[in-house]
Write an enzyme that holds these catalytic residues in place. Structure first.
Site, PDB file in Angstrom:
ATOM      1  N   ASP A 177     128.883 107.429  25.732  1.00  0.00           N
ATOM      2  CA  ASP A 177     128.059 107.770  24.562  1.00  0.00           C
ATOM      3  C   ASP A 177     127.581 106.466  23.921  1.00  0.00           C
ATOM      4  O   ASP A 177     128.391 105.623  23.545  1.00  0.00           O
ATOM      5  CB  ASP A 177     128.920 108.572  23.573  1.00  0.00           C
ATOM      6  CG  ASP A 177     128.126 109.114  22.392  1.00  0.00           C
ATOM      7  OD1 ASP A 177     128.618 110.040  21.741  1.00  0.00           O
ATOM      8  OD2 ASP A 177     127.035 108.588  22.113  1.00  0.00           O
ATOM      9  N   ASP A 198     121.688 110.330  24.963  1.00  0.00           N
ATOM     10  CA  ASP A 198     122.519 109.117  25.007  1.00  0.00           C
ATOM     11  C   ASP A 198     123.953 109.377  25.473  1.00  0.00           C
ATOM     12  O   ASP A 198     124.825 108.548  25.264  1.00  0.00           O
ATOM     13  CB  ASP A 198     122.518 108.421  23.638  1.00  0.00           C
ATOM     14  CG  ASP A 198     123.523 109.024  22.661  1.00  0.00           C
ATOM     15  OD1 ASP A 198     123.717 110.260  22.702  1.00  0.00           O
ATOM     16  OD2 ASP A 198     124.104 108.269  21.875  1.00  0.00           O
ATOM     17  N   GLU A 199     124.186 110.505  26.099  1.00  0.00           N
ATOM     18  CA  GLU A 199     125.554 110.909  26.451  1.00  0.00           C
ATOM     19  C   GLU A 199     125.595 111.541  27.817  1.00  0.00           C
ATOM     20  O   GLU A 199     124.720 112.351  28.140  1.00  0.00           O
ATOM     21  CB  GLU A 199     125.946 112.055  25.510  1.00  0.00           C
ATOM     22  CG  GLU A 199     126.872 111.757  24.410  1.00  0.00           C
ATOM     23  CD  GLU A 199     127.146 113.047  23.660  1.00  0.00           C
ATOM     24  OE1 GLU A 199     128.098 113.729  24.025  1.00  0.00           O
ATOM     25  OE2 GLU A 199     126.380 113.359  22.736  1.00  0.00           O
TER      26      GLU A 199
HETATM   27  P1  TTP Z   1     124.807 110.814  18.697  1.00  0.00           P
HETATM   28  O1  TTP Z   1     125.407 110.258  19.947  1.00  0.00           O
HETATM   29  O2  TTP Z   1     125.413 112.026  18.099  1.00  0.00           O
HETATM   30  O3  TTP Z   1     124.786 109.702  17.554  1.00  0.00           O
HETATM   31  P2  TTP Z   1     124.556 108.149  17.633  1.00  0.00           P
HETATM   32  O4  TTP Z   1     124.422 107.669  19.040  1.00  0.00           O
HETATM   33  O5  TTP Z   1     123.416 107.795  16.750  1.00  0.00           O
HETATM   34  O6  TTP Z   1     125.846 107.563  16.954  1.00  0.00           O
HETATM   35  P3  TTP Z   1     127.333 107.466  17.551  1.00  0.00           P
HETATM   36  O7  TTP Z   1     127.625 106.000  17.619  1.00  0.00           O
HETATM   37  O8  TTP Z   1     128.191 108.175  16.553  1.00  0.00           O
HETATM   38  O9  TTP Z   1     127.322 108.109  18.906  1.00  0.00           O
HETATM   39  O10 TTP Z   1     123.281 111.129  18.934  1.00  0.00           O
HETATM   40  C1  TTP Z   1     122.469 110.332  19.789  1.00  0.00           C
HETATM   41  C2  TTP Z   1     121.062 110.220  19.257  1.00  0.00           C
HETATM   42  O11 TTP Z   1     120.482 111.506  19.102  1.00  0.00           O
HETATM   43  C3  TTP Z   1     121.001 109.573  17.887  1.00  0.00           C
HETATM   44  O12 TTP Z   1     120.901 108.162  17.922  1.00  0.00           O
HETATM   45  C4  TTP Z   1     119.805 110.226  17.266  1.00  0.00           C
HETATM   46  C5  TTP Z   1     119.688 111.562  17.932  1.00  0.00           C
HETATM   47  N1  TTP Z   1     120.122 112.620  16.991  1.00  0.00           N
HETATM   48  C6  TTP Z   1     119.155 113.321  16.275  1.00  0.00           C
HETATM   49  O13 TTP Z   1     117.949 113.088  16.450  1.00  0.00           O
HETATM   50  N2  TTP Z   1     119.567 114.270  15.384  1.00  0.00           N
HETATM   51  C7  TTP Z   1     120.881 114.552  15.152  1.00  0.00           C
HETATM   52  O14 TTP Z   1     121.215 115.413  14.311  1.00  0.00           O
HETATM   53  C8  TTP Z   1     121.878 113.828  15.908  1.00  0.00           C
HETATM   54  C9  TTP Z   1     123.341 114.096  15.707  1.00  0.00           C
HETATM   55  C10 TTP Z   1     121.446 112.888  16.803  1.00  0.00           C
HETATM   56 MG    MG Z   2     125.763 108.235  20.537  1.00  0.00          MG
END
Ligand code: TTP
Ligand code: MG
Length: 362
Positions: free
Chosen positions: A11, A105-106
């Site tokens: 992630d 991103d996962e």
């Molecule tokens: P996430 O992996 O949930 O968040 P993140 O990568 O920003 O932070 P973390 O370090 O906690 O993993 O989501 C990945 C991307 O998806 C994030 O950068 C933006 C997008 N996203 C949205 O557009 N809306 C949302 O509600 C969420 C949760 C994520």
């Molecule tokens: Mg993330």
């Protein structure tokens, strides 16, 4: 001896925000939020500097700015994020074909048997993290365990730039101390119900009978029962990646006037933009299909470095393709189609750097 699977969950850290800070060095170390900057705008994600002020994903931008007055709001660039997503997927593919993307991103990777003959999943996870850092400039967090449920929780444990392994012999103790809201499939509503039942931790969930859980949560009850015991047999399912997104339109009457054709092309671009967004797709190749009144058909394609996602990229590319198409009153157009393909950017040569590059005749 039970043969355990080796699952990695990767992630990216504060993904959209980190990409912006990567591409715009002046934003590094600053509290930024990616999202819409209108009254109705929402935070897609926030940099770690902004998270310190309580800015969170899905929060209204107005609230976010109240919490963090110095917040810098940046509009998203989905094409760029998708490009990096493709780049990390290409790294994953060096290790296994069993890749299940969960979002942009996962992803889960099953590396039980892997292409590089590495014994320890944790070594693969380390190498993938190192390569992501080297090749994209971004950090990722990784979780390693013997099933998806635990690998996913593990990747969250030491964010950012974290690496956490949950070994089979440590799994039960780990699960027992987990808060119930950290379990997969437990959202705010389910958590409330669990709390009502007196379940706040993994250990308390494990103490609840299967019958009772099924009574309250239906099919999910079985999953919760298994998760509490570290059981999750769901396979990593390699996705059949979409190869293209397109649309086409047959006109009520054949068209040949350049201004009419241009307007028709414009409307096709808008429809394509809608479909590309819905499919969360991004590709590097645009193909224009033209069917003439006599039912002959041609296609023209071009491949560019920048991802084709929104009207901003699609329209100039489509116009460019239209310029190499002949039509006139004697040879009018019956149908126009546009499609975006080539998500991995194959066929892009290094010297093609910024701009257009090639017209290909199919
Ligand atoms: P996430 O992996 O949930 O968040 P993140 O990568 O920003 O932070 P973390 O370090 O906690 O993993 O989501 C990945 C991307 O998806 C994030 O950068 C933006 C997008 N996203 C949205 O557009 N809306 C949302 O509600 C969420 C949760 C994520
Ligand atoms: Mg993330």
């Amino acid at each position: 001896m039970t043969a355990y699977r080796k699952i990695i969950h990767i992630d990216m850290d504060a993904f959209f925000a980190s990409v912006e800070q990567l591409d715009h060095p002046e934003l590094r170390g600053k509290p930024i939020a990616v999202g819409g900057d209108s009254d109705r705008g929402v935070v897609a994600t926030a940099s770690y500097e902004a998270r310190k002020w309580g800015v969170r994903s899905a929060m209204s931008m107005l609230v976010a700015k109240k919490r963090c007055p110095a917040l810098i709001v940046i509009p998203g660039r989905h094409g760029r994020y998708k490009e990096i997503s493709n780049q990390i997927h290409r790294i994953f593919q060096d290790y296994t074909d069993l890749i299940e993307p969960l979002s942009i991103d996962e992803a889960f990777l099953d590396v039980t048997s892997n292409k590089v003959g590495m014994e320890l999943a944790v070594d693969i996870a380390k190498e993938i993290k190192r390569r992501i850092k080297e090749e994209t400039g971004l950090t990722a967090s990784a979780g390693v365990s013997y099933n998806k449920f635990l690998a996913k929780i593990a990747s969250d444990c030491r964010k950012p730039d974290g690496l956490c392994t949950i070994h089979p012999d440590k799994a039960q103790a780990f699960i027992d101390q987990l808060g119930i809201e950290d379990f997969w499939g437990v959202g705010p509503k389910t958590a409330k119900q669990m709390h009502y039942m007196g379940i706040f931790t993994g250990a308390q969930l494990r103490a609840c009978s299967l019958r009772h859980l099924e009574e309250v949560f239906g099919k999910a009850g079985r999953l919760f029962h298994d998760f509490a015991r570290g059981i999750d047999n769901r396979p990593v399912e390699a996705s059949h990646e979409r190869k293209s997104v397109g649309c086409e339109r047959t006109f009520d009457e054949d068209i040949s006037l350049p201004s009419t054709v241009l307007i028709a092309l414009y409307h096709t671009v808008l429809e394509l933009e809608r479909r590309v967004a819905k499919a969360q797709f991004a590709g590097h190749t645009l193909t224009l299909k033209v069917k003439y009144a006599d039912f002959t058909q041609i296609t023209r394609s071009l491949t560019q470095r920048e991802c084709l996602v929104s009207k901003k990229e699609l329209l100039p590319a489509a116009k460019r393709l239209l310029r190499v198409v002949d039509y006139d009153l004697k040879h009018p157009i019956r149908l126009l189609g546009l499609s975006v393909s080539n998500p991995q950017g194959e066929g892009l040569r290094a010297e093609w750097v910024e701009q257009w590059l090639d017209f290909r005749d199919d």
